[in-house]
Motif scaffolding. Structure first.
Motif, short mmCIF file in Angstrom:
data_model
loop_
_atom_site.label_atom_id
_atom_site.label_comp_id
_atom_site.label_asym_id
_atom_site.label_seq_id
_atom_site.Cartn_x
_atom_site.Cartn_y
_atom_site.Cartn_z
N UNK A 311 0.83 -1.30 0.09
CA UNK A 311 0.09 0.04 0.14
C UNK A 311 0.79 1.34 -0.02
N UNK A 312 2.04 1.05 0.78
CA UNK A 312 2.80 2.28 0.74
C UNK A 312 3.33 2.83 -0.67
N UNK A 313 3.50 1.61 -1.66
CA UNK A 313 3.86 1.93 -2.94
C UNK A 313 2.89 2.33 -3.94
N UNK A 314 1.67 2.45 -3.42
CA UNK A 314 0.48 2.61 -4.29
C UNK A 314 0.11 4.20 -4.16
N UNK A 315 0.14 4.95 -5.06
CA UNK A 315 -0.21 6.33 -5.13
C UNK A 315 -1.54 6.36 -4.94
N UNK A 316 -2.20 7.10 -4.15
CA UNK A 316 -3.54 7.45 -3.88
C UNK A 316 -4.21 6.41 -3.04
N UNK A 317 -3.69 5.26 -2.59
CA UNK A 317 -4.25 4.25 -1.69
C UNK A 317 -3.57 4.41 -0.34
N UNK A 318 -4.20 4.80 0.78
CA UNK A 318 -4.11 4.84 2.05
C UNK A 318 -4.15 3.91 2.89
N UNK A 319 -3.36 3.47 3.68
CA UNK A 319 -3.58 2.33 4.60
C UNK A 319 -3.57 3.01 5.97
N UNK A 320 -4.71 3.31 6.64
CA UNK A 320 -4.85 4.08 7.75
C UNK A 320 -4.89 3.17 9.08
N UNK A 321 -5.08 1.81 8.91
CA UNK A 321 -4.99 1.13 10.01
C UNK A 321 -4.56 -0.36 9.63
N UNK A 322 -3.64 -0.96 10.53
CA UNK A 322 -3.55 -2.69 10.13
C UNK A 322 -3.56 -3.37 11.50
N UNK A 323 -3.74 -4.47 11.59
CA UNK A 323 -3.51 -5.11 12.93
C UNK A 323 -4.26 -6.41 12.52
N UNK A 324 -3.56 -7.76 12.99
CA UNK A 324 -4.19 -9.02 13.12
C UNK A 324 -4.55 -9.15 11.70
N UNK A 325 -5.98 -9.54 11.52
CA UNK A 325 -6.32 -9.72 10.26
C UNK A 325 -6.78 -8.88 9.18
N UNK A 326 -6.77 -7.57 9.69
CA UNK A 326 -7.33 -6.60 8.75
C UNK A 326 -6.51 -5.42 8.38
N UNK A 327 -6.54 -4.93 7.28
CA UNK A 327 -6.16 -3.46 6.93
C UNK A 327 -7.45 -2.55 6.65
N UNK A 328 -7.41 -1.43 7.00
CA UNK A 328 -8.41 -0.47 6.37
C UNK A 328 -7.82 0.62 5.71
N UNK A 329 -8.38 0.52 4.49
CA UNK A 329 -7.74 1.29 3.52
C UNK A 329 -8.58 2.32 2.87
N UNK A 330 -8.27 3.75 2.71
CA UNK A 330 -8.86 4.72 2.26
C UNK A 330 -8.51 4.51 0.51
N UNK A 331 -9.61 4.21 -0.34
CA UNK A 331 -9.55 4.28 -1.66
C UNK A 331 -9.19 5.67 -2.50
N UNK A 332 -8.78 5.65 -3.35
CA UNK A 332 -8.24 7.22 -4.35
C UNK A 332 -9.45 7.60 -5.11
#
Length: 393
Positions: A311-332
């Motif tokens: 996610x860090x390498x993808x422009x516009x995609x923001x990983x706002x939280x991550x842990x255990x089984x899940x990532x919560x991603x803001x789409x672009x």
């Protein structure tokens, strides 16, 4: 002639979200490669062979074909109590444990035990949708404490205190969180416990994913060392993820004996007893498969790291939280609702995720990535898929 009617508290709910999302996969033609299913939180590796053997042996037992104790098999209650006591460094015994058929059932039974129609349970926003619909079907009102990305999707204890108005019977939270993955620090949980205790409100802590905390942080909190914890805390757990047996439906409640007594009344009407063969198998697996479970924790941590890097390498995609089984991603895609984005990802890119709006008001800009059921190479392959042009309706 009038037709009989359904219970409006049930009829008014939407169909289950996961099957609805997975139906989008049928429109995918395979152009980007095999479908990457990140919709449901399931382990992406099989159960240990010893556990499967124990399950088979227990399933062949004629004794296990009959009813078992409502509160759960003695062997599992004792083994799990010992496990919890060791994990948290405080005495816990079998009288504190009630075994259920999965953690969703544990929440259902707990909700009935502490609240009735017209009462209120406080939850976070975003929240796990099955908790929300369970309460709605029971006629229990829901109030919310907002959590936002700026604070790591963690609730503010002062806002919780302000929301615990008369009529609120419990505050229910999930840590590590579903959908965001946010991990509640021990000091935050202690402050939340104190607020609930001082207001005479139950604190329900769903720790379904606690076995997948980052290595070195296995003890999630010190709540079970709090004096009088049994009068405030109800802790929920699932064996499904750690032992890779979601189809066998096995969960547990850790609480005071008085809570266990109330839940037993409910379980006697709900299911009588949890499935007996998996109880027998997991009772053996808790002490015997520790090293295997620790290895799985490391594997899940590697998958989390892979998602973070991708996610860090993808422009516009923001990983706002991550842990255990899940990532919560803001789409672009700006104001485009997350449902439309998720459907387009499924049908055009072959990536199945759950829209953020399914988890609460104001979450339209987010998508939940359940990364645990994909290996590291597959997760890294998301970069190509997420950069494909999408046809947004």
């Amino acid at each position: 002639m009038p037709k009989p009617e359904f219970n409006p508290l049930v009829a008014g709910q939407s169909p289950p979200p996961v099957p609805a999302v997975q139906a989008w996969a049928r429109a995918y033609r395979g152009g980007a490669g095999p479908m990457i299913d990140l919709s449901q939180a399931v382990p992406g590796y099989p159960p240990h062979v010893d556990l499967l053997n124990w399950l088979g042996e227990a399933s062949r037992s004629t004794a296990n074909a009959g009813y078992g104790p409502i509160e759960g098999e003695d062997a599992l209650r004792e083994a799990y109590a010992s496990h919890v006591a060791q994990l948290y460094g405080t005495p816990v015994n079998a009288a504190n444990i009630h075994v259920t058929s999965g953690c969703n059932q544990a929440f259902f039974a707990t909700a009935i035990a502490v609240a009735g129609a017209g009462d209120t349970v406080l939850m976070t926003n975003p929240c796990y949708f099955n908790h929300e619909t369970t309460l709605a079907m029971l006629g229990i009102d829901v109030a919310y404490v907002g959590c936002d990305a700026a604070n790591g999707f963690l609730p503010d204890p002062e806002r919780i205190a302000a929301a615990l108005v008369p009529g609120v019977k419990a505050f229910a939270l999930v840590t590590p969180n579903n959908p965001t993955g946010a991990v509640y620090p021990p000091d935050l949980l202690a402050r939340i416990f104190d607020v609930c205790r001082d207001r005479g409100v139950w604190l329900i802590v769903d720790e379904t994913y606690r076995d997948f905390l980052p290595p070195g942080s296995e003890r999630p909190h010190g709540l079970l060392s709090k004096p009088g914890w049994e009068d405030t805390l109800i802790q929920l757990y699932s064996f499904s993820k750690s032992f890779c047996i979601p189809g066998h439906r096995l969960g547990a409640v850790t609480a005071g004996p008085a809570v266990v007594t109330q839940i037993a009344k409910i379980m006697d009407n709900l299911q009588i007893c949890a499935p007996r063969p998996p109880q027998e198998a997991v009772a053996k697996g808790l002490p015997a498969l520790t090293a295997w479970r620790d290895g799985n924790r490391l594997e899940i941590a590697a998958r989390a790291a892979a998602l973070s890097e991708t996610m860090a390498a993808l422009p516009g995609w923001d990983l706002h939280a991550i842990g255990a089984y899940f990532g919560f991603v803001r789409h672009p895609f700006g104001a485009t609702p997350s449902r439309a984005v998720a459907e387009a990802l499924a049908t055009h890119a072959g990536v199945l995720v759950i829209p953020g709006e399914y988890f609460g008001v104001g979450q339209e800009g987010y998508l939940r990535f359940a990364f645990a059921n994909a290996d590291v190479d597959t997760i890294r392959g998301l970069a190509t898929r997420l950069m494909l042009p999408l046809k947004l309706g």
